[in-house]
Design a protein around this motif. Structure first.
Motif, short mmCIF file in Angstrom:
data_model
loop_
_atom_site.label_atom_id
_atom_site.label_comp_id
_atom_site.label_asym_id
_atom_site.label_seq_id
_atom_site.Cartn_x
_atom_site.Cartn_y
_atom_site.Cartn_z
N ASN A 10 -16.29 -3.30 -3.43
CA ASN A 10 -17.12 -2.17 -3.85
C ASN A 10 -16.50 -0.82 -3.49
O ASN A 10 -17.21 0.17 -3.32
N THR A 11 -15.19 -0.81 -3.34
CA THR A 11 -14.45 0.43 -3.14
C THR A 11 -12.98 0.14 -3.43
O THR A 11 -12.60 -1.01 -3.60
N ASP A 12 -12.19 1.18 -3.49
CA ASP A 12 -10.75 1.00 -3.68
C ASP A 12 -10.02 2.06 -2.88
O ASP A 12 -10.63 2.88 -2.20
N GLU A 13 -8.70 2.04 -2.98
CA GLU A 13 -7.90 2.95 -2.17
C GLU A 13 -8.07 4.41 -2.55
O GLU A 13 -7.74 5.29 -1.76
N THR A 14 -8.60 4.71 -3.73
CA THR A 14 -8.83 6.12 -4.08
C THR A 14 -10.04 6.68 -3.35
O THR A 14 -10.14 7.88 -3.16
N ARG A 15 -10.96 5.81 -2.93
CA ARG A 15 -12.17 6.26 -2.23
C ARG A 15 -12.21 5.84 -0.77
O ARG A 15 -13.11 6.23 -0.04
N SER A 16 -11.25 5.05 -0.32
CA SER A 16 -11.27 4.53 1.04
C SER A 16 -9.96 4.87 1.76
O SER A 16 -8.90 4.33 1.42
N ALA A 17 -10.05 5.73 2.75
CA ALA A 17 -8.87 6.09 3.53
C ALA A 17 -8.34 4.87 4.27
O ALA A 17 -7.13 4.70 4.44
N THR A 18 -9.22 3.98 4.69
CA THR A 18 -8.80 2.77 5.41
C THR A 18 -7.96 1.89 4.51
O THR A 18 -6.88 1.42 4.92
N LEU A 19 -8.42 1.63 3.29
CA LEU A 19 -7.63 0.80 2.37
C LEU A 19 -6.33 1.49 1.98
O LEU A 19 -5.29 0.84 1.86
N ARG A 20 -6.38 2.80 1.80
CA ARG A 20 -5.16 3.53 1.44
C ARG A 20 -4.10 3.37 2.54
O ARG A 20 -2.95 3.06 2.26
N ARG A 21 -4.50 3.55 3.79
CA ARG A 21 -3.55 3.39 4.91
C ARG A 21 -3.05 1.94 5.00
O ARG A 21 -1.87 1.70 5.23
N ALA A 22 -3.96 1.00 4.81
CA ALA A 22 -3.58 -0.42 4.90
C ALA A 22 -2.54 -0.77 3.85
O ALA A 22 -1.57 -1.48 4.12
N LEU A 23 -2.74 -0.27 2.63
CA LEU A 23 -1.80 -0.58 1.54
C LEU A 23 -0.46 0.12 1.72
O LEU A 23 0.54 -0.31 1.17
N GLN A 24 -0.45 1.19 2.49
CA GLN A 24 0.81 1.89 2.74
C GLN A 24 1.61 1.25 3.87
O GLN A 24 2.78 1.56 4.04
N THR A 25 0.99 0.35 4.62
CA THR A 25 1.68 -0.21 5.79
C THR A 25 1.73 -1.73 5.76
O THR A 25 2.78 -2.30 5.55
N ASP A 26 0.60 -2.39 5.98
CA ASP A 26 0.62 -3.81 6.30
C ASP A 26 -0.02 -4.72 5.27
O ASP A 26 0.03 -5.93 5.45
N TRP A 27 -0.63 -4.20 4.23
CA TRP A 27 -1.36 -5.04 3.29
C TRP A 27 -0.91 -4.77 1.86
O TRP A 27 -0.45 -3.69 1.53
N VAL A 28 -1.05 -5.80 1.02
CA VAL A 28 -0.62 -5.73 -0.38
C VAL A 28 -1.81 -6.05 -1.28
O VAL A 28 -2.58 -6.97 -1.00
N ASP A 29 -1.98 -5.27 -2.34
CA ASP A 29 -2.97 -5.56 -3.37
C ASP A 29 -2.32 -6.59 -4.30
O ASP A 29 -1.38 -6.28 -5.03
N ALA A 30 -2.80 -7.82 -4.27
CA ALA A 30 -2.15 -8.92 -5.00
C ALA A 30 -2.05 -8.64 -6.50
O ALA A 30 -1.01 -8.87 -7.11
N ALA A 31 -3.12 -8.17 -7.11
CA ALA A 31 -3.11 -7.93 -8.56
C ALA A 31 -2.14 -6.82 -8.94
O ALA A 31 -1.40 -6.94 -9.92
N ALA A 32 -2.13 -5.75 -8.18
CA ALA A 32 -1.22 -4.64 -8.47
C ALA A 32 0.23 -5.07 -8.28
O ALA A 32 1.11 -4.71 -9.06
N PHE A 33 0.49 -5.85 -7.23
CA PHE A 33 1.83 -6.35 -6.97
C PHE A 33 2.34 -7.19 -8.14
O PHE A 33 3.44 -6.99 -8.64
N CYS A 34 1.52 -8.15 -8.60
CA CYS A 34 1.93 -9.02 -9.71
C CYS A 34 2.09 -8.22 -11.01
O CYS A 34 3.01 -8.49 -11.78
N ALA A 35 1.21 -7.26 -11.24
CA ALA A 35 1.31 -6.45 -12.47
C ALA A 35 2.62 -5.66 -12.49
O ALA A 35 3.30 -5.63 -13.51
N ARG A 36 2.97 -5.04 -11.37
CA ARG A 36 4.24 -4.31 -11.29
C ARG A 36 5.42 -5.24 -11.51
O ARG A 36 6.34 -4.95 -12.27
N ARG A 37 5.39 -6.37 -10.83
CA ARG A 37 6.48 -7.35 -10.92
C ARG A 37 6.65 -7.86 -12.35
O ARG A 37 7.75 -8.01 -12.84
#
Length: 113
Positions: A31-58
């Motif tokens: 019910n949120t994403d990295e555009t609205r959540s500073a926590t998710l934004r920081r997590a995706l910049q360091t230690d976590w991967v968005d699986a769908a975005a990763f596969c789409a880019r690949r």
């Protein structure tokens, strides 16, 4: 929203430091994403991967919406992988909507020895 941010921070931080070097997947309707959540934004910049975005880019495709609505690009359902689990990510796809709901499920295939 503040409570959700605190909960996400606690969850992601605790999983990272208490479980150690093991594959971890966190899945659900955030019910949120990295555009609205500073926590998710920081997590995706360091230690976590968005699986769908990763596969789409690949795969050179657009990330699919997880809501079954006309002209909707929202992705509410998410799969977050730590960097260890992301190494085994083979596939992430959006399935048909669940009966009685406008939400579409994500499926993820991991190959982790």
């Amino acid at each position: 929203a503040k409570y959700r941010e605190e909960l996400l921070h606690y969850l992601l931080h605790r999983l990272k430091f208490e479980l150690g070097d093991v594959p971890v997947a966190v899945m659900g309707d955030f019910n949120t994403d990295e555009t609205r959540s500073a926590t998710l934004r920081r997590a995706l910049q360091t230690d976590w991967v968005d699986a769908a975005a990763f596969c789409a880019r690949r795969d050179g495709v657009q990330v699919e919406s997880t809501l079954d609505r006309t002209n909707c690009s929202t992705r509410v359902e998410r799969v977050r992988l730590n960097n260890i689990a992301a190494q085994g990510l083979e596939h992430c796809g959006v399935n048909e909507a669940i009966s009685g709901s406008d939400h579409r499920c994500l499926s993820v295939t991991l190959n982790i020895p």
